[in-house]
Design a protein around this motif. Structure first.
Motif, mmCIF file in Angstrom:
data_model
loop_
_atom_site.group_PDB
_atom_site.id
_atom_site.type_symbol
_atom_site.label_atom_id
_atom_site.label_comp_id
_atom_site.label_asym_id
_atom_site.label_seq_id
_atom_site.Cartn_x
_atom_site.Cartn_y
_atom_site.Cartn_z
ATOM 1 N N THR A 203 -60.648 3.112 56.873
ATOM 2 C CA THR A 203 -59.486 3.554 56.076
ATOM 3 C C THR A 203 -58.917 2.375 55.311
ATOM 4 O O THR A 203 -58.676 1.318 55.883
ATOM 5 C CB THR A 203 -58.381 4.085 57.023
ATOM 6 O OG1 THR A 203 -59.014 4.948 57.960
ATOM 7 C CG2 THR A 203 -57.294 4.829 56.281
ATOM 8 N N MET A 206 -52.648 1.172 53.156
ATOM 9 C CA MET A 206 -51.697 1.345 52.045
ATOM 10 C C MET A 206 -52.254 2.177 50.879
ATOM 11 O O MET A 206 -51.703 2.146 49.782
ATOM 12 C CB MET A 206 -51.210 -0.008 51.510
ATOM 13 C CG MET A 206 -50.335 -0.731 52.512
ATOM 14 S SD MET A 206 -49.670 -2.285 51.894
ATOM 15 C CE MET A 206 -48.490 -1.742 50.687
ATOM 16 N N ALA A 207 -53.352 2.924 51.121
ATOM 17 C CA ALA A 207 -53.912 3.731 50.030
ATOM 18 C C ALA A 207 -52.877 4.738 49.531
ATOM 19 O O ALA A 207 -52.846 5.071 48.354
ATOM 20 C CB ALA A 207 -55.164 4.450 50.506
ATOM 21 N N LYS A 208 -52.011 5.202 50.429
ATOM 22 C CA LYS A 208 -51.028 6.218 50.026
ATOM 23 C C LYS A 208 -49.608 5.652 50.063
ATOM 24 O O LYS A 208 -48.647 6.377 50.337
ATOM 25 C CB LYS A 208 -51.143 7.426 50.964
ATOM 26 C CG LYS A 208 -52.512 8.103 50.858
ATOM 27 C CD LYS A 208 -52.518 9.483 51.491
ATOM 28 C CE LYS A 208 -53.742 10.287 51.103
ATOM 29 N NZ LYS A 208 -55.018 9.709 51.463
ATOM 30 N N SER A 209 -49.486 4.365 49.769
ATOM 31 C CA SER A 209 -48.158 3.725 49.891
ATOM 32 C C SER A 209 -47.209 4.132 48.763
ATOM 33 O O SER A 209 -46.016 3.849 48.811
ATOM 34 C CB SER A 209 -48.306 2.201 49.911
ATOM 35 O OG SER A 209 -48.926 1.764 48.715
ATOM 36 N N GLY A 210 -47.757 4.770 47.709
ATOM 37 C CA GLY A 210 -46.902 5.198 46.608
ATOM 38 C C GLY A 210 -46.498 4.048 45.689
ATOM 39 O O GLY A 210 -45.664 4.216 44.801
ATOM 40 N N ASP A 211 -47.079 2.873 45.904
ATOM 41 C CA ASP A 211 -46.842 1.761 44.971
ATOM 42 C C ASP A 211 -48.204 1.126 44.640
ATOM 43 O O ASP A 211 -49.244 1.706 44.957
ATOM 44 C CB ASP A 211 -45.859 0.729 45.562
ATOM 45 C CG ASP A 211 -46.367 0.172 46.892
ATOM 46 O OD1 ASP A 211 -47.590 0.266 47.148
ATOM 47 O OD2 ASP A 211 -45.542 -0.343 47.671
ATOM 48 N N TYR A 212 -48.194 -0.029 44.009
ATOM 49 C CA TYR A 212 -49.451 -0.660 43.611
ATOM 50 C C TYR A 212 -49.777 -1.895 44.455
ATOM 51 O O TYR A 212 -50.519 -2.762 44.022
ATOM 52 C CB TYR A 212 -49.420 -0.973 42.106
ATOM 53 C CG TYR A 212 -49.414 0.296 41.288
ATOM 54 C CD1 TYR A 212 -50.547 1.096 41.237
ATOM 55 C CD2 TYR A 212 -48.262 0.719 40.621
ATOM 56 C CE1 TYR A 212 -50.552 2.288 40.542
ATOM 57 C CE2 TYR A 212 -48.256 1.914 39.912
ATOM 58 C CZ TYR A 212 -49.409 2.686 39.870
ATOM 59 O OH TYR A 212 -49.415 3.866 39.181
ATOM 60 N N GLY A 254 -60.548 1.526 47.186
ATOM 61 C CA GLY A 254 -59.090 1.408 47.331
ATOM 62 C C GLY A 254 -58.494 0.614 46.175
ATOM 63 O O GLY A 254 -57.453 0.983 45.613
ATOM 64 N N ASP A 257 -59.084 2.596 42.675
ATOM 65 C CA ASP A 257 -58.226 3.784 42.538
ATOM 66 C C ASP A 257 -56.819 3.401 42.071
ATOM 67 O O ASP A 257 -56.260 4.030 41.174
ATOM 68 C CB ASP A 257 -58.132 4.548 43.875
ATOM 69 C CG ASP A 257 -59.431 5.292 44.175
ATOM 70 O OD1 ASP A 257 -60.265 5.408 43.246
ATOM 71 O OD2 ASP A 257 -59.621 5.734 45.331
ATOM 72 N N LYS A 258 -56.251 2.341 42.668
ATOM 73 C CA LYS A 258 -54.892 1.953 42.259
ATOM 74 C C LYS A 258 -54.886 1.368 40.843
ATOM 75 O O LYS A 258 -53.965 1.605 40.077
ATOM 76 C CB LYS A 258 -54.272 0.976 43.263
ATOM 77 C CG LYS A 258 -53.778 1.677 44.530
ATOM 78 C CD LYS A 258 -52.704 0.908 45.275
ATOM 79 C CE LYS A 258 -52.265 1.726 46.500
ATOM 80 N NZ LYS A 258 -51.207 1.104 47.290
ATOM 81 N N SER A 261 -55.200 4.201 38.415
ATOM 82 C CA SER A 261 -53.993 5.024 38.364
ATOM 83 C C SER A 261 -52.855 4.271 37.674
ATOM 84 O O SER A 261 -52.053 4.876 36.959
ATOM 85 C CB SER A 261 -53.685 5.584 39.756
ATOM 86 O OG SER A 261 -52.577 5.053 40.301
#
Ligand code: KG4
Ligand code: ZN
Length: 340
Positions: A203, A206-212, A254, A257-258, A261
């Motif tokens: 995993t 912080m993949a879904k941390s909502g920041d960069y 990971g 993707d950021k 995005s």
């Protein structure tokens, strides 16, 4: 303007000769891998000694290859930070004295600004274009992992960074867990080519941390636990290759993707990936695939300018000198600093 540049922030001694508007005339890099590999990390004292030994011969090789005489040089640039202080001091004092001897200006340059602008060193042939401003830049090296918007020369907006290890460090530490020699980034990539990227579900922290922002210390620990669980199976080459491939797949995706995005959110159609880890072929192909799918163009520095080099330092110095920037006689060396 003819610029002579020196880079010595870590474990590469590098020099370059650069002419405004023409580009790089010659550049040389001496890697200290053999000095530090037994220590599984860079020993600053040994690194600085090696910089001092190598700077003069590398300079002479570079001048000879470019067929340039010293007195043709108009300015000297050097890396002033961030980096290891003894290493920075070696290059900075050499460069400052070199400039003083020639009676030309010297300019200390921020190492990360060099990486951020390194894709502009592309020769602009069809298969190797340089990006136009603005571009999102994913900086992935042994010491840094950051996401910037590069709006223009000297105009950088930081959007994200690692909260712990740098990604290159994660590659190197995972390589050690797999029994590979330091620095293991490139060797881990080679091993991963024989493995299955989806074999072990790791995993990305912080993949879904909502920041960069990013985090890598947890993934290294996941690999350690996995190796413990696999016990003797780890002795098998296929098993080690599968771990390397799974680690690489998780980390690369990971990061990509950021970055993609962020480019989407900012409405920027250009993405560049720079720094030592951007030499990784799997990184390049995943970034290419994922960017194209979102209508984003992806750019890399030429391979020889991904890892530390003085060409990128000269490139930065060129625009700064043309803006009239000059240092005084002070020798600048700072371990941590933000891009001016
Ligand atoms: O940019 P760089 O030369 O030095 C720093 O400023 O840190 O980056 C060095 C890092 C090391 O961690 C090295 O293992 C990693 O880049 N690296 C790679 C590859 N080539 C170098 N990591 C993954 N795959 C590679 N092919
Ligand atoms: Zn670097």
């Amino acid at each position: 303007m003819l610029i002579f540049a020196v880079e010595s922030s870590c474990d590469e001694t590098a020099v370059a000769l650069y002419r405004s508007r023409s580009g790089i005339l010659a550049h040389k890099v001496h890697s200290q891998i053999s000095i530090h590999s037994d220590h599984q990390g860079v020993v600053p004292e040994l690194a600085a000694r090696s910089h001092i030994e190598k700077l003069v011969p590398l300079t002479n090789l570079c001048l000879a290859e470019a067929e340039i005489a010293k007195d043709e040089i108009d300015a000297v640039a050097y890396t002033m930070g961030p980096g290891l202080i003894p290493c920075l001091m070696a290059g900075a004092s050499y460069a400052r004295a070199f400039a003083y001897g020639l009676g030309v200006p010297a300019l200390g340059i921020h190492h990360l600004e060099g990486h951020l602008l390194s894709p502009l060193l592309a020769d602009n042939e069809a298969d190797n274009p340089a990006p136009n401003f603005p571009y999102v830049s994913l900086l992935v090296s042994g010491g840094h992992t950051q996401l910037y918007l590069v709006r223009d020369y000297g105009d950088y907006q930081l959007h994200g960074r690692t909260v712990d290890d740098a990604v290159g460090e994660a590659f190197d530490k995972t390589a050690v867990l797999l029994g590979l020699a330091y620095p293991g980034g490139a060797t881990l990539e080679k091993l991963a080519r024989q493995g299955k990227p989806n074999k072990y579900p790791l995993t990305m922290p912080m993949a879904k941390s909502g920041d960069y922002n990013f985090s890598f210390s947890g993934i290294k620990t996941q690999v350690r636990y996995l190796i413990e669980k696999l016990g003797d199976r780890i002795k098998n080459d296929t098993c080690r290759a599968d771990i390397a491939a799974s680690f690489q797949h998780t980390v690369v995706n990971g990061l990509v993707d950021k970055a993609v995005s962020l480019a989407n959110e900012l409405g920027t159609e250009n993405l560049s990936i720079v720094g030592g880890v951007s030499a990784n072929g799997y990184f390049r192909s995943q970034a290419q695939q994922k960017s194209v799918a979102k209508g984003i163009k992806v750019f890399f520095a030429p391979l020889e300018y991904c890892t530390d080099n003085a060409a990128m330092i000269a490139l930065v110095a060129d625009y700064r000198l043309r803006r009239g920037e000059r240092d005084n006689l002070k020798i600048k060396a700072t371990a941590r600093c933000t891009i001016p």
